[in-house]
Write an enzyme that holds these catalytic residues in place. Structure first.
Site, mmCIF file in Angstrom:
data_model
loop_
_atom_site.group_PDB
_atom_site.id
_atom_site.type_symbol
_atom_site.label_atom_id
_atom_site.label_comp_id
_atom_site.label_asym_id
_atom_site.label_seq_id
_atom_site.Cartn_x
_atom_site.Cartn_y
_atom_site.Cartn_z
ATOM 1 N N HIS A 221 10.769 5.600 0.103
ATOM 2 C CA HIS A 221 10.615 4.555 -0.933
ATOM 3 C C HIS A 221 12.010 4.009 -1.229
ATOM 4 O O HIS A 221 12.671 3.497 -0.343
ATOM 5 C CB HIS A 221 9.905 5.205 -2.137
ATOM 6 C CG HIS A 221 9.415 4.269 -3.199
ATOM 7 N ND1 HIS A 221 9.396 2.909 -3.084
ATOM 8 C CD2 HIS A 221 8.890 4.545 -4.441
ATOM 9 C CE1 HIS A 221 8.897 2.370 -4.190
ATOM 10 N NE2 HIS A 221 8.588 3.340 -5.034
ATOM 11 N N HIS A 260 6.357 -1.487 6.492
ATOM 12 C CA HIS A 260 5.883 -1.553 5.108
ATOM 13 C C HIS A 260 4.387 -1.325 5.084
ATOM 14 O O HIS A 260 3.680 -1.748 5.997
ATOM 15 C CB HIS A 260 6.218 -2.912 4.471
ATOM 16 C CG HIS A 260 6.204 -2.863 2.991
ATOM 17 N ND1 HIS A 260 5.037 -3.001 2.268
ATOM 18 C CD2 HIS A 260 7.194 -2.633 2.100
ATOM 19 C CE1 HIS A 260 5.335 -2.887 0.982
ATOM 20 N NE2 HIS A 260 6.631 -2.653 0.849
ATOM 21 N N ASP A 311 14.827 -2.978 1.887
ATOM 22 C CA ASP A 311 15.950 -2.048 1.900
ATOM 23 C C ASP A 311 16.958 -2.310 3.016
ATOM 24 O O ASP A 311 18.058 -1.780 2.988
ATOM 25 C CB ASP A 311 15.434 -0.604 2.004
ATOM 26 C CG ASP A 311 14.928 -0.111 0.663
ATOM 27 O OD1 ASP A 311 15.444 -0.582 -0.356
ATOM 28 O OD2 ASP A 311 14.016 0.733 0.640
HETATM 29 N N1 ACO Z 1 10.624 3.088 12.204
HETATM 30 C C1 ACO Z 1 9.901 3.399 13.300
HETATM 31 N N2 ACO Z 1 8.567 3.372 13.343
HETATM 32 C C2 ACO Z 1 7.939 3.018 12.205
HETATM 33 C C3 ACO Z 1 8.621 2.683 11.032
HETATM 34 C C4 ACO Z 1 10.009 2.721 11.061
HETATM 35 N N3 ACO Z 1 10.736 2.405 9.977
HETATM 36 N N4 ACO Z 1 7.740 2.355 10.073
HETATM 37 C C5 ACO Z 1 6.525 2.507 10.621
HETATM 38 N N5 ACO Z 1 6.653 2.893 11.915
HETATM 39 C C6 ACO Z 1 5.577 3.150 12.858
HETATM 40 C C7 ACO Z 1 5.101 4.580 12.736
HETATM 41 O O1 ACO Z 1 5.805 5.452 13.549
HETATM 42 C C8 ACO Z 1 3.666 4.419 13.140
HETATM 43 O O2 ACO Z 1 3.621 4.238 14.551
HETATM 44 P P1 ACO Z 1 2.499 4.924 15.439
HETATM 45 O O3 ACO Z 1 1.207 4.340 14.935
HETATM 46 O O4 ACO Z 1 2.881 4.526 16.805
HETATM 47 O O5 ACO Z 1 2.603 6.388 15.150
HETATM 48 C C9 ACO Z 1 3.261 3.092 12.515
HETATM 49 O O6 ACO Z 1 4.468 2.323 12.492
HETATM 50 C C10 ACO Z 1 2.681 3.214 11.107
HETATM 51 O O7 ACO Z 1 3.635 3.938 10.302
HETATM 52 P P2 ACO Z 1 3.294 4.762 9.003
HETATM 53 O O8 ACO Z 1 4.434 5.651 8.680
HETATM 54 O O9 ACO Z 1 1.942 5.405 9.149
HETATM 55 O O10 ACO Z 1 3.151 3.603 7.961
HETATM 56 P P3 ACO Z 1 3.086 3.773 6.399
HETATM 57 O O11 ACO Z 1 2.380 2.599 5.881
HETATM 58 O O12 ACO Z 1 2.564 5.130 6.026
HETATM 59 O O13 ACO Z 1 4.619 3.787 5.979
HETATM 60 C C11 ACO Z 1 6.758 3.210 5.321
HETATM 61 C C12 ACO Z 1 5.289 2.737 5.386
HETATM 62 C C13 ACO Z 1 6.846 4.526 4.578
HETATM 63 C C14 ACO Z 1 7.548 2.153 4.547
HETATM 64 C C15 ACO Z 1 7.294 3.339 6.767
HETATM 65 O O14 ACO Z 1 7.276 2.079 7.403
HETATM 66 C C16 ACO Z 1 8.669 3.959 6.792
HETATM 67 O O15 ACO Z 1 8.788 5.189 6.735
HETATM 68 N N6 ACO Z 1 9.758 3.124 6.853
HETATM 69 C C17 ACO Z 1 11.090 3.649 6.823
HETATM 70 C C18 ACO Z 1 11.510 3.953 5.389
HETATM 71 C C19 ACO Z 1 11.745 2.704 4.583
HETATM 72 O O16 ACO Z 1 12.386 1.763 5.020
HETATM 73 N N7 ACO Z 1 11.240 2.728 3.339
HETATM 74 C C20 ACO Z 1 11.393 1.621 2.409
HETATM 75 C C21 ACO Z 1 10.067 0.960 2.159
HETATM 76 S S1 ACO Z 1 10.218 -0.414 1.072
HETATM 77 C C22 ACO Z 1 10.403 0.326 -0.438
HETATM 78 O O17 ACO Z 1 9.845 1.317 -0.741
HETATM 79 C C23 ACO Z 1 11.311 -0.264 -1.357
#
Ligand code: ACO
Length: 374
Positions: A221, A260, A311
């Site tokens: 987050h 996201h 971010d």
């Molecule tokens: N890097 C690489 N792969 C990613 C990323 C990432 N940043 N984000 C999502 N993916 C991929 C996952 O590996 C997954 O791939 P797969 O289906 O091949 O396994 C798919 O995209 C779905 O990802 P989830 O983690 O299930 O998506 P979710 O909706 O649960 O997560 C989140 C959203 C937590 C923001 C995620 O994208 C993430 O962890 N990003 C990195 C952390 C980040 O930047 N957080 C800030 C968010 S904005 C905020 O809160 C202010």
């Protein structure tokens, strides 16, 4: 979605109605109370945006002056809270110090400003004082005396002033003000949901915001912006970006600042902050972090089809404003507190205890075995 049919992480589950913020994840639009974030970023201020979130309409000049006057009068920290911050280990992560500070502040505030009936007063107090909490702890941990807020400075300028001891330039204050507008609310993100769950028990506003700060801290987050700059430091130069990203993806690790839950296209906040990061890098003569992130963006987009979130470019902006890396998430909190408190007020206005249920997957027929027989 799990095989059980239960949406993991409550994805796409609608749990309440809200008239505060709308995200159109397919069009990449973010709307506060009917107003597009792009217009607010261009024309508004953090104070005006906070008013909009709390009251549901843009203020008239007199109303905005009154709000600014009230916020200025509420920025000082009680000496008891300062003592609590002084007692903390200087190595405490600033988000932990902030969580402790918000919680401690509660014991110095009038009881009637906390509960469901009159918590707008508490919302103003918490919003006004959060920058003071963040910067006071930062100064104390460096062995420096805290800097008192100045009544003629706005929220953004005071935050920079109290951290550094120097009033910011007009450009720096404007960049932070826009960043604060962009971070002020975001529908039912994890920290806002945590705040609403706490408020739904009819617990007080300070408890709700304490829950929210603890939730924002996590790297999935608010904590992602700090880790974006860790990544920039590790990559070191633009030519290193490709190998870094490929290695991360190969190891099934997340690249911070991408992806996201709601946006399926680029986060509109990232679009605005990218432009600010670019211009600020040019103005300050420090283009490297921006160039590295542009390259990271290119590779992540090519390899995974993922877009940047808010971010990715807040980190380089904050760095160029002279904000230390571990204060990025507290700065986020100093803005999001407006949204948290608006949501808590909305929850109180039409509350029902938030208490979902879990599908039990454990055994049910075990018999107790005395300790000596196990
Ligand atoms: N890097 C690489 N792969 C990613 C990323 C990432 N940043 N984000 C999502 N993916 C991929 C996952 O590996 C997954 O791939 P797969 O289906 O091949 O396994 C798919 O995209 C779905 O990802 P989830 O983690 O299930 O998506 P979710 O909706 O649960 O997560 C989140 C959203 C937590 C923001 C995620 O994208 C993430 O962890 N990003 C990195 C952390 C980040 O930047 N957080 C800030 C968010 S904005 C905020 O809160 C202010």
């Amino acid at each position: 979605m799990q095989a059980s049919g239960i949406p993991r992480g409550l994805e796409d589950v609608v749990v309440t109605t809200s008239a505060i913020t709308f995200i159109d994840g397919r069009q990449g639009r973010l709307i506060y109370r009917g107003y597009d974030i792009r217009e607010l970023a261009r024309f508004s201020t953090f104070e005006e945006t906070a008013y909009l979130l709390w009251y549901g309409h843009l203020p008239k000049p007199g109303e905005l002056n009154e709000l600014s006057r009230k916020l200025a009068a509420l920025r000082e920290l009680p000496s008891g809270v300062r003592k609590v911050l002084e007692a903390l280990n200087p190595g405490t992560p600033p988000m932990e110090a902030l969580r402790t500070g918000v919680s401690a502040l509660s014991s110095f505030e009038p009881e009637e400003t906390k509960g469901p009936q009159t918590s707008l007063e508490g919302a103003l107090r918490l919003t006004a004082v959060l920058p003071t909490l963040v910067s006071t702890f930062h100064r104390l941990r460096q062995g420096e005396p805290p800097v008192s807020p100045r009544p003629e400075l706005n929220h953004a300028s005071n935050l920079l002033y109290m951290m550094t001891g120097r009033p910011p330039s007009i450009t720096d204050a404007h960049v932070l003000d826009v960043a604060l507008i962009l971070h002020a609310d975001h529908e039912l993100n994890a920290s806002t949901f945590a705040a609403r769950v706490t408020a739904s028990t009819l617990s007080d506003l300070y408890s709700a915001v304490t829950s929210a700060v603890g939730t924002l801290k996590g790297p999935l987050h608010g904590g992602a912006n700090e880790r974006v700059m860790d990544m920039v430091e590790e990559i070191h130069r633009p030519e290193g970006a490709e190998a870094y990203v490929l290695k991360k993806l190969h190891e099934h690790e997340k690249v911070m600042g991408f992806g996201h839950r709601v946006y399926k296209v680029e986060d509109p906040r990232a679009t605005i902050l990218r432009e600010f990061a670019k211009n600020l890098a040019k103005e300050k003569g420090d283009p490297l972090p921006f160039e590295i992130l542009r390259k990271v963006e290119e590779v992540v987009r090519r390899e995974k089809g993922l877009y940047p979130n808010v971010d990715l470019y807040s980190g380089p902006c904050y760095r160029l404003l002279g904000i230390p890396k571990d204060l990025f998430t507290p700065v986020f909190a100093a803005s999001r507190v407006a949204g948290w408190t608006a949501h808590v007020l909305e929850e109180y206005a039409d509350n029902r205890l938030i208490r979902p249920t879990a599908r039990y997957t454990g055994p049910t027929e075990l018999r107790y075995v005395p300790l000596a027989e196990r």
